[in-house]
Design a protein around this motif. Structure first.
Motif, PDB file in Angstrom:
ATOM      1  N   ALA A   1       0.621-101.533  21.251  1.00  0.00           N
ATOM      2  CA  ALA A   1      -0.219-100.710  20.384  1.00  0.00           C
ATOM      3  C   ALA A   1      -0.912 -99.610  21.177  1.00  0.00           C
ATOM      4  N   VAL A   2      -1.427 -99.944  22.357  1.00  0.00           N
ATOM      5  CA  VAL A   2      -2.095 -98.950  23.199  1.00  0.00           C
ATOM      6  C   VAL A   2      -1.102 -97.883  23.644  1.00  0.00           C
ATOM      7  N   LEU A   3       0.085 -98.301  24.054  1.00  0.00           N
ATOM      8  CA  LEU A   3       1.091 -97.356  24.536  1.00  0.00           C
ATOM      9  C   LEU A   3       1.547 -96.412  23.421  1.00  0.00           C
ATOM     10  N   GLN A   4       1.701 -96.941  22.219  1.00  0.00           N
ATOM     11  CA  GLN A   4       2.119 -96.104  21.106  1.00  0.00           C
ATOM     12  C   GLN A   4       1.059 -95.074  20.748  1.00  0.00           C
ATOM     13  N   LYS A   5      -0.199 -95.454  20.842  1.00  0.00           N
ATOM     14  CA  LYS A   5      -1.279 -94.531  20.515  1.00  0.00           C
ATOM     15  C   LYS A   5      -1.471 -93.472  21.597  1.00  0.00           C
ATOM     16  N   SER A   6      -1.167 -93.822  22.843  1.00  0.00           N
ATOM     17  CA  SER A   6      -1.432 -92.903  23.950  1.00  0.00           C
ATOM     18  C   SER A   6      -0.469 -91.725  23.967  1.00  0.00           C
ATOM     19  N   GLY A   7       0.792 -91.955  23.546  1.00  0.00           N
ATOM     20  CA  GLY A   7       1.769 -90.878  23.564  1.00  0.00           C
ATOM     21  C   GLY A   7       1.938 -90.320  24.971  1.00  0.00           C
ATOM     22  N   GLU A   8       1.747 -89.010  25.109  1.00  0.00           N
ATOM     23  CA  GLU A   8       1.861 -88.353  26.408  1.00  0.00           C
ATOM     24  C   GLU A   8       0.524 -88.279  27.131  1.00  0.00           C
TER      25      GLU A   8
ATOM     26  N   GLY B   1       9.399-102.910  25.040  1.00  0.00           N
ATOM     27  CA  GLY B   1      10.424-101.900  25.233  1.00  0.00           C
ATOM     28  C   GLY B   1       9.921-100.530  25.632  1.00  0.00           C
ATOM     29  N   LEU B   2       8.606-100.308  25.613  1.00  0.00           N
ATOM     30  CA  LEU B   2       8.052 -99.012  25.986  1.00  0.00           C
ATOM     31  C   LEU B   2       7.809 -98.891  27.488  1.00  0.00           C
ATOM     32  N   ILE B   3       7.964 -99.995  28.211  1.00  0.00           N
ATOM     33  CA  ILE B   3       7.770 -99.986  29.663  1.00  0.00           C
ATOM     34  C   ILE B   3       9.108-100.235  30.345  1.00  0.00           C
ATOM     35  N   HIS B   4       9.547 -99.299  31.182  1.00  0.00           N
ATOM     36  CA  HIS B   4      10.814 -99.457  31.899  1.00  0.00           C
ATOM     37  C   HIS B   4      10.694-100.589  32.921  1.00  0.00           C
ATOM     38  N   HIS B   5      11.804-101.273  33.130  1.00  0.00           N
ATOM     39  CA  HIS B   5      11.806-102.397  34.065  1.00  0.00           C
ATOM     40  C   HIS B   5      13.174-102.505  34.720  1.00  0.00           C
ATOM     41  N   PRO B   6      13.273-103.178  35.878  1.00  0.00           N
ATOM     42  CA  PRO B   6      14.572-103.343  36.546  1.00  0.00           C
ATOM     43  C   PRO B   6      15.562-104.093  35.667  1.00  0.00           C
TER      44      PRO B   6
ATOM     45  N   GLU C   1      10.747-110.462  26.597  1.00  0.00           N
ATOM     46  CA  GLU C   1       9.947-109.430  25.940  1.00  0.00           C
ATOM     47  C   GLU C   1       8.842-110.106  25.128  1.00  0.00           C
ATOM     48  N   HIS C   2       7.689-109.469  25.101  1.00  0.00           N
ATOM     49  CA  HIS C   2       6.470-109.929  24.420  1.00  0.00           C
ATOM     50  C   HIS C   2       5.685-110.949  25.232  1.00  0.00           C
ATOM     51  N   SER C   3       6.204-111.355  26.399  1.00  0.00           N
ATOM     52  CA  SER C   3       5.383-112.197  27.263  1.00  0.00           C
ATOM     53  C   SER C   3       4.250-111.343  27.837  1.00  0.00           C
ATOM     54  N   ILE C   4       3.156-112.001  28.226  1.00  0.00           N
ATOM     55  CA  ILE C   4       2.022-111.317  28.821  1.00  0.00           C
ATOM     56  C   ILE C   4       2.067-111.558  30.322  1.00  0.00           C
ATOM     57  N   LEU C   5       2.102-110.481  31.088  1.00  0.00           N
ATOM     58  CA  LEU C   5       2.176-110.572  32.540  1.00  0.00           C
ATOM     59  C   LEU C   5       0.830-110.182  33.133  1.00  0.00           C
TER      60      LEU C   5
END
Length: 220
Positions: free
Chosen positions: A100-107, A135-140, A147-151
């Motif tokens: 939610a934070v990432l979607q709101k932040s945009g650029e 899916g909004l954060i790139h990973h190796p 996905e959806h786990s909290i790190l």
């Protein structure tokens, strides 16, 4: 009047779902969700049961109380969101970077000091950041987390640099961020996303790097 409309809106916010996306999960329309959130109507009991089951939240909580971020993330009652509660005496306030934070932040630059806070028992002396793997954060390519786990990540400090090699980490600076794996060669430390992108740890940018400390995955 129940809390269902308020809770649907908060569920969407925490999970990063639009009204349309939320509606499609339960064969509803965007207009249905809008009317629930604006208290112009309430969903049928069959829909309430579907929502409760999908998000793993007790029906009574969905109807009768305002859900906390902890409850929506399924940390349940052990990890209270209210900073005045006696339950948080031995817990750490942890900022959460989620979809939610990432979607709101945009650029725009992500401001870590303005992230939502929840409380979790982590015995660690360094600053901690919780990040929802999405899916909004790139990973190796070989990133071993669901996905959806909290790190949970601890901010890099001089005293943990020797522990980094082959460990996973997180890099964030302004609106550039990714999960990666640390490689240490002598005094050179790099966090690699892939063969083409890496970030190099320097004294000036050490505050942009975090080392993986723990993970939280809901077991169904």
């Amino acid at each position: 009047m129940t809390q269902i409309g308020t809770n649907i809106k908060k569920l969407r916010s925490v999970k990063g779902l639009s009204q349309q996306a939320f509606a499609e999960l339960f064969s509803l329309t965007r207009g249905n969700i809008s009317s629930y959130e604006e208290f112009r109507a309430e969903p049928k009991i069959s829909v309430i049961l579907q929502i409760a089951k999908y998000f793993g939240i007790p029906v009574a909580h969905l109807l009768e109380k305002k859900l906390t971020v902890n409850e929506i993330l399924n940390f349940e009652d052990h990890f209270a969101e209210d900073s005045n509660s006696a339950n948080v005496k031995n817990m750490d306030p942890i900022p959460l970077l989620n979809r939610a934070v990432l979607q709101k932040s945009g650029e725009n630059t992500i401001e870590l000091d303005r992230l939502p806070i929840f409380y979790f028992p982590l015995a660690i002396k360094n600053e901690v950041l919780a990040v929802e793997h999405n899916g909004l954060i790139h990973h190796p390519a070989a990133f071993p987390f669901e996905e959806h786990s909290i790190l949970f990540f601890e901010k890099l400090q001089i005293d943990i640099l020797h522990t980094l090699d082959k460990h996973y980490g997180f890099y964030i600076k302004e609106n550039d961020f990714f999960f990666g794996k640390f490689e240490v060669h002598g005094k050179d430390i790099d966090l690699w996303l892939n063969d083409w992108k890496k970030a190099t740890v320097t004294a000036e940018e050490m505050g942009c790097f975090w080392k993986l400390h723990a993970k939280y995955e809901r077991v169904i």
